[in-house]
Scaffold this active site. Structure first.
Site, PDB file in Angstrom:
ATOM      1  N   GLY A  14      30.957  16.237  26.854  1.00 22.36           N
ATOM      2  CA  GLY A  14      31.443  17.583  26.580  1.00 22.36           C
ATOM      3  C   GLY A  14      30.869  18.255  25.339  1.00 22.36           C
ATOM      4  O   GLY A  14      31.514  19.136  24.761  1.00 22.36           O
ATOM      5  N   ASN A  16      28.459  20.331  25.354  1.00 28.28           N
ATOM      6  CA  ASN A  16      28.242  21.742  25.728  1.00 28.28           C
ATOM      7  C   ASN A  16      29.566  22.509  25.765  1.00 28.28           C
ATOM      8  O   ASN A  16      29.617  23.678  25.394  1.00 28.28           O
ATOM      9  CB  ASN A  16      27.510  21.836  27.074  1.00 28.28           C
ATOM     10  N   ASN A 110      25.223  27.240  35.395  1.00 28.92           N
ATOM     11  CA  ASN A 110      24.995  25.822  35.093  1.00 28.92           C
ATOM     12  C   ASN A 110      23.948  25.702  33.999  1.00 28.92           C
ATOM     13  O   ASN A 110      23.041  26.525  33.903  1.00 28.92           O
ATOM     14  CB  ASN A 110      24.491  25.120  36.370  1.00 28.92           C
ATOM     15  N   HIS A 112      20.938  23.270  32.674  1.00 32.44           N
ATOM     16  CA  HIS A 112      20.076  22.168  33.107  1.00 32.44           C
ATOM     17  C   HIS A 112      19.097  21.841  31.971  1.00 32.44           C
ATOM     18  O   HIS A 112      18.483  22.758  31.404  1.00 32.44           O
ATOM     19  CB  HIS A 112      19.310  22.555  34.382  1.00 32.44           C
ATOM     20  N   ASP A 153      19.891  23.597  41.388  1.00 35.15           N
ATOM     21  CA  ASP A 153      19.078  24.152  40.293  1.00 35.15           C
ATOM     22  C   ASP A 153      18.169  25.295  40.754  1.00 35.15           C
ATOM     23  O   ASP A 153      17.160  25.594  40.108  1.00 35.15           O
ATOM     24  CB  ASP A 153      18.223  23.058  39.622  1.00 35.15           C
ATOM     25  N   GLU A 183      20.293  23.668  24.441  1.00 35.47           N
ATOM     26  CA  GLU A 183      21.506  23.774  25.260  1.00 35.47           C
ATOM     27  C   GLU A 183      22.696  24.398  24.523  1.00 35.47           C
ATOM     28  O   GLU A 183      23.346  25.307  25.034  1.00 35.47           O
ATOM     29  CB  GLU A 183      21.922  22.393  25.779  1.00 35.47           C
TER      30      GLU A 183
HETATM   31  C1  GRF Z   1      23.628  18.017  29.350  1.00 32.25           C
HETATM   32  O1  GRF Z   1      22.367  17.509  29.043  1.00 32.25           O
HETATM   33  C2  GRF Z   1      23.512  19.064  30.431  1.00 32.25           C
HETATM   34  O2  GRF Z   1      22.343  19.791  30.360  1.00 32.25           O
HETATM   35  C3  GRF Z   1      23.524  18.226  31.662  1.00 32.25           C
HETATM   36  O3  GRF Z   1      24.437  17.180  31.386  1.00 32.25           O
HETATM   37  C4  GRF Z   1      24.529  16.962  29.978  1.00 32.25           C
HETATM   38  C5  GRF Z   1      25.968  17.115  29.598  1.00 32.25           C
HETATM   39  O4  GRF Z   1      26.244  16.773  28.289  1.00 32.25           O
HETATM   40  N1  GRF Z   1      23.779  19.044  32.819  1.00 32.25           N
HETATM   41  P1  GRF Z   1      27.657  17.122  27.634  1.00 32.25           P
HETATM   42  O5  GRF Z   1      28.733  16.479  28.497  1.00 32.25           O
HETATM   43  O6  GRF Z   1      27.799  18.599  27.555  1.00 32.25           O
HETATM   44  O7  GRF Z   1      27.620  16.476  26.271  1.00 32.25           O
END
Ligand code: GRF
Length: 206
Positions: A14, A16, A110, A112, A153, A183
């Site tokens: 988590g 992100n 999403n 990626h 994607d 990200e």
């Molecule tokens: C990230 O690298 C995202 O791009 C991918 O999964 C990972 C998730 O990481 N889809 P987090 O759970 O947000 O730390």
């Protein structure tokens, strides 16, 4: 002012989600409001992050719903009950069906961890993406936020950010750099952009 109600779907650490929480606290995410976090795994650390931030957090397990169809029914009910208008997939490790996605045209985004169309699509998730980038020998990789459609994607790109591959990189080091430099910045930025767009659409319809 009205704000777009956002749900974040997670499966793992988590970070992100944390970037979205921090952006909201900093006033960078203001056209949308984080209202709900849903995990398909009860042990996802993302759930702890959500609770700490005072967000409602739910776990919906595939196994408890008798498979993908039941899972998506439970998901739809949870989203509808809270009037969710934008879904952010932030490390959500479940491929949603075309039927589910069709209910939310341009309302699911999403993140990626590569520059789409490189290293994306079926089978490219988590560390596998970075392993593939290193194996190929690219000198620049990055992250992409895109709308979700029925092609994995394959939806329209919203934002991209490049990141340099450095000598001696391992998949883990590269993954971390892509998160830090790309990200965590572009996901909140895209959530704000899309929320503002949805708000504008709603105003037009009024
Ligand atoms: C990230 O690298 C995202 O791009 C991918 O999964 C990972 C998730 O990481 N889809 P987090 O759970 O947000 O730390």
């Amino acid at each position: 002012m009205n704000r777009i109600r956002i749900a974040v779907l997670v499966s793992g650490g988590g970070t992100n989600l944390q970037a979205l929480i921090d952006a909201q606290a900093a006033g960078l995410l203001h056209s949308g409001e984080l209202r709900l976090v849903i995990s398909n795994r009860p042990d996802a650390y993302a759930l702890t992050r959500a609770e700490r931030a005072g967000l409602e957090a739910l776990t919906i397990r595939l196994a408890d719903c008798g498979g993908q169809e039941g899972f998506e029914t439970a998901l739809t009910e949870a989203l509808r009950a809270r009037g969710i208008e934008l879904i952010v997939l932030a490390g959500f490790m479940n491929i949603l069906s075309a039927r589910f996605i069709g209910q939310y045209p341009k309302r699911i985004i999403n993140i990626h961890p590569s520059l789409i169309p490189s290293f994306c699509g079926k089978g490219f998730y988590g560390l596998k993406v970075h392993e593939a980038a290193l194996r190929y020998g690219v000198k620049v990789t990055g992250a992409t936020v895109h709308y979700v459609n029925e092609i994995p994607d394959g939806g329209q790109i919203i934002l991209q950010e490049p990141v340099r591959v450095l000598p001696g990189d391992t998949p883990e080091r590269l993954q971390r750099r892509v998160m830090e430099q790309a990200e965590w910045r572009i996901l909140p930025e895209a959530a704000e952009l899309v929320s503002a767009e949805i708000l504008k659409d709603k105003e037009r319809i009024k």
